[in-house]
Design a protein around this motif. Structure first.
Motif, PDB file in Angstrom:
ATOM      1  N   ARG A   1       1.473   2.565  -8.705  1.00 41.59           N
ATOM      2  CA  ARG A   1       2.684   3.315  -9.030  1.00 41.59           C
ATOM      3  C   ARG A   1       3.851   2.335  -9.131  1.00 41.59           C
ATOM      4  NH1 ARG A   1       6.327   6.964  -5.811  1.00 41.59           N
ATOM      5  NH2 ARG A   1       5.253   6.213  -3.944  1.00 41.59           N
TER       6      ARG A   1
ATOM      7  N   CYS B   1      -3.549  -5.366  -2.794  1.00 37.01           N
ATOM      8  CA  CYS B   1      -2.177  -5.482  -3.288  1.00 37.01           C
ATOM      9  C   CYS B   1      -1.841  -6.908  -3.686  1.00 37.01           C
ATOM     10  CB  CYS B   1      -1.195  -4.988  -2.223  1.00 37.01           C
ATOM     11  SG  CYS B   1      -1.211  -3.203  -1.968  1.00 37.01           S
TER      12      CYS B   1
ATOM     13  N   GLN C   1      -2.020   0.926   6.245  1.00 33.91           N
ATOM     14  CA  GLN C   1      -3.341   0.312   6.250  1.00 33.91           C
ATOM     15  C   GLN C   1      -3.511  -0.606   7.461  1.00 33.91           C
ATOM     16  OE1 GLN C   1      -5.865   0.686   4.096  1.00 33.91           O
ATOM     17  NE2 GLN C   1      -4.943   1.794   2.381  1.00 33.91           N
TER      18      GLN C   1
ATOM     19  N   ILE D   1      -8.358   1.988  -7.886  1.00 34.50           N
ATOM     20  CA  ILE D   1      -7.052   1.770  -7.259  1.00 34.50           C
ATOM     21  C   ILE D   1      -5.972   2.224  -8.226  1.00 34.50           C
ATOM     22  CG2 ILE D   1      -5.455   0.059  -6.320  1.00 34.50           C
ATOM     23  CD1 ILE D   1      -7.898  -1.658  -5.632  1.00 34.50           C
ATOM     24  N   ARG D   2      -5.114   3.091  -7.776  1.00 36.82           N
ATOM     25  CA  ARG D   2      -3.995   3.567  -8.592  1.00 36.82           C
ATOM     26  C   ARG D   2      -2.752   2.754  -8.265  1.00 36.82           C
ATOM     27  NH1 ARG D   2      -6.962   6.587 -12.147  1.00 36.82           N
ATOM     28  NH2 ARG D   2      -8.374   7.983 -10.991  1.00 36.82           N
TER      29      ARG D   2
ATOM     30  N   THR E   1     -11.034  -2.572  -1.816  1.00 34.96           N
ATOM     31  CA  THR E   1     -11.412  -1.243  -2.272  1.00 34.96           C
ATOM     32  C   THR E   1     -12.416  -1.399  -3.403  1.00 34.96           C
ATOM     33  OG1 THR E   1      -9.235  -0.387  -1.682  1.00 34.96           O
ATOM     34  CG2 THR E   1     -10.552   0.937  -3.190  1.00 34.96           C
TER      35      THR E   1
ATOM     36  N   PRO F   1       0.817  -1.217   0.000  1.00 39.24           N
ATOM     37  CA  PRO F   1       0.000   0.000   0.000  1.00 39.24           C
ATOM     38  C   PRO F   1       0.851   1.268   0.000  1.00 39.24           C
ATOM     39  CG  PRO F   1      -0.761  -1.559   1.665  1.00 39.24           C
ATOM     40  CD  PRO F   1       0.561  -2.057   1.182  1.00 39.24           C
ATOM     41  N   GLU F   2       0.333   2.275  -0.677  1.00 44.72           N
ATOM     42  CA  GLU F   2       1.009   3.573  -0.705  1.00 44.72           C
ATOM     43  C   GLU F   2       1.056   4.188   0.686  1.00 44.72           C
ATOM     44  OE1 GLU F   2       3.023   6.660  -2.659  1.00 44.72           O
ATOM     45  OE2 GLU F   2       2.240   4.852  -3.616  1.00 44.72           O
ATOM     46  N   TYR F   3      -0.011   3.964   1.467  1.00 42.80           N
ATOM     47  CA  TYR F   3      -0.106   4.533   2.802  1.00 42.80           C
ATOM     48  C   TYR F   3      -0.408   3.427   3.813  1.00 42.80           C
ATOM     49  CZ  TYR F   3      -0.959   8.493  -0.287  1.00 42.80           C
ATOM     50  OH  TYR F   3      -0.865   9.418  -1.303  1.00 42.80           O
TER      51      TYR F   3
ATOM     52  N   SER G   1       3.592   0.168  -5.724  1.00 45.23           N
ATOM     53  CA  SER G   1       2.721   0.561  -4.610  1.00 45.23           C
ATOM     54  C   SER G   1       1.340   0.811  -5.183  1.00 45.23           C
ATOM     55  CB  SER G   1       3.239   1.815  -3.911  1.00 45.23           C
ATOM     56  OG  SER G   1       3.163   2.944  -4.773  1.00 45.23           O
ATOM     57  N   THR G   2       0.312   0.685  -4.332  1.00 41.29           N
ATOM     58  CA  THR G   2      -1.058   0.944  -4.766  1.00 41.29           C
ATOM     59  C   THR G   2      -1.770   1.783  -3.715  1.00 41.29           C
ATOM     60  OG1 THR G   2      -2.456  -0.766  -3.737  1.00 41.29           O
ATOM     61  CG2 THR G   2      -1.018  -1.478  -5.534  1.00 41.29           C
ATOM     62  N   THR G   3      -2.865   2.387  -4.124  1.00 38.40           N
ATOM     63  CA  THR G   3      -3.687   3.145  -3.184  1.00 38.40           C
ATOM     64  C   THR G   3      -4.654   2.234  -2.442  1.00 38.40           C
ATOM     65  OG1 THR G   3      -5.271   3.608  -4.962  1.00 38.40           O
ATOM     66  CG2 THR G   3      -3.557   5.271  -4.546  1.00 38.40           C
TER      67      THR G   3
END
Length: 258
Positions: free
Chosen positions: A55, A71, A39, A52-53, A47, A35-37, A63-65
Motif C-alpha cells: 500500500r 519489507c 510483526q 504480499i500486498r 512470506t 509492515p501493515e501490522y 506498507s506491506t502485508t
C-alpha cells in the motif's frame, strides 16, 4: 545519503515516527517500507505461502502485508526508485532487543536483511515497557542521529550489523555509549500464560516476565541495566568453532555405523 526505514511494530507505530525524525536529521532522502501490522518476534521470516500486498501511503512511504524481512527486500529491490539505499535503519522498537532475544527480533531481522542485500543495516531499540508516554522515545531521538552518523563515518564489515539499544532514563542521566558483546540471560523470562475465552476454551498468551538477570561486564544487558547506550556488532555466523575442533577427531572421516 539515501536511507530506507523499516520496523516490526507496524507502519502506525510511534517508534517509526521517532525513526523518521531521526532519519530526517541525517538526510532529506528518506524512504519507508514497514509492515501493515505488528510483526514482533517474526525474526527473519519470509512470506512464501501467500502474496504480499503493498500500500502506497506517500511519495516515499509504503506498507506491506509482509514481515520486516519482506519489507526490506521489497524496499531495496522494488520500491525505492533510482539508486539503492545507502543505509537501512530498523526500529525504533518499543522495548530493548538484547541478548538471546536478538535471534527472534523482527527489528534486528530488518537490519540483517539489509546486510544480506549488501546495504549497511542498523537496528535501534528503546528500553522500557508499554506505558503510553509522549516522550517514550526521547532517548533514542536525542542520541541516535549522532551515533548513526559516527558509525557511518567509521564504517563496519559487510557481514555485520549494528544493534543499538537506548536506556529508559532522563536525557541528562544518559552520559555514555558502550560498545558491547551479546549477552545471555541467566533467568528464563519468556512464558506462556493460560487463559479462558468467553466460550470456555483455553488459549495461551506468550510474554516476558519483568525479571532481570545478572549479566557479565561488557555485555549489552549490563550496559542497559547501568544506564549506558549499547552498541553491539552482530553477524549471523552461528558456527561454534571450538565444537568443530573437538568433533573433527571424533566424527570426521567415514560415517559411523548404526
Amino acid at each position: 545519503m539515501r536511507i530506507l526505514l523499516t520496523n516490526d511494530d507496524g507502519i502506525n507505530a510511534p517508534g517509526l515516527v521517532a525513526l523518521e525524525r531521526i532519519a530526517a536529521a541525517l538526510s532529506d532522502d528518506v524512504w519507508v517500507c514497514a509492515p501493515e501490522y505488528e510483526q514482533s518476534g517474526a525474526s527473519r521470516a519470509l512470506t512464501l505461502a501467500e502474496p504480499i500486498r503493498v500500500r502506497k501511503l506517500g511519495p516515499r512511504k509504503f506498507s506491506t502485508t509482509g514481515t520486516p524481512t519482506d519489507c526490506v527486500m521489497l524496499g531495496v529491490h522494488e520500491l525505492v526508485e533510482g539508486a539503492r539505499p545507502d543505509l537501512v535503519l530498523s526500529g525504533v522498537n518499543r522495548g530493548a532487543n538484547l541478548a538471546e532475544d536478538v535471534s527472534m527480533s523482527g527489528t534486528v531481522a530488518g537490519a540483517i536483511e539489509a546486510m544480506a542485500l549488501g546495504v549497511p543495516g542498523i537496528a535501534l531499540s528503546q528500553m522500557g515497557g508499554y506505558d503510553p508516554l509522549d516522550d517514550f522515545f526521547e532517548p533514542a531521538e536525542v542520541f541516535a542521529p549522532g551515533i548513526i552518523k559516527r558509525l557511518v563515518e567509521v564504517g563496519w564489515p559487510a557481514d555485520v550489523i549494528m544493534n543499538v539499544n537506548f536506556p529508559m532514563l532522563p536525557i541528562e542521566q544518559i552520559t555514555e555509549v558502550e560498545v558491547t558483546r551479546q549477552g545471555f540471560r541467566d533467568v528464563h523470562v519468556r512464558h506462556a500464560e493460560k487463559r479462558m475465552d468467553l466460550r470456555g476454551r483455553e488459549y495461551y498468551w506468550i510474554g516476558f516476565r519483568q525479571e532481570r538477570s545478572k549479566p557479565a561486564e561488557g555485555t549489552d544487558l549490563r550496559a542497559l541495566y547501568e544506564g549506558r547506550i549499547s552498541v553491539t556488532p552482530l553477524h549471523i555466523d552461528l558456527t561454534h568453532q571450538s565444537s568443530i575442533n573437538d568433533l573433527k577427531g571424533l566424527l570426521g572421516g567415514a560415517p559411523p555405523k548404526a
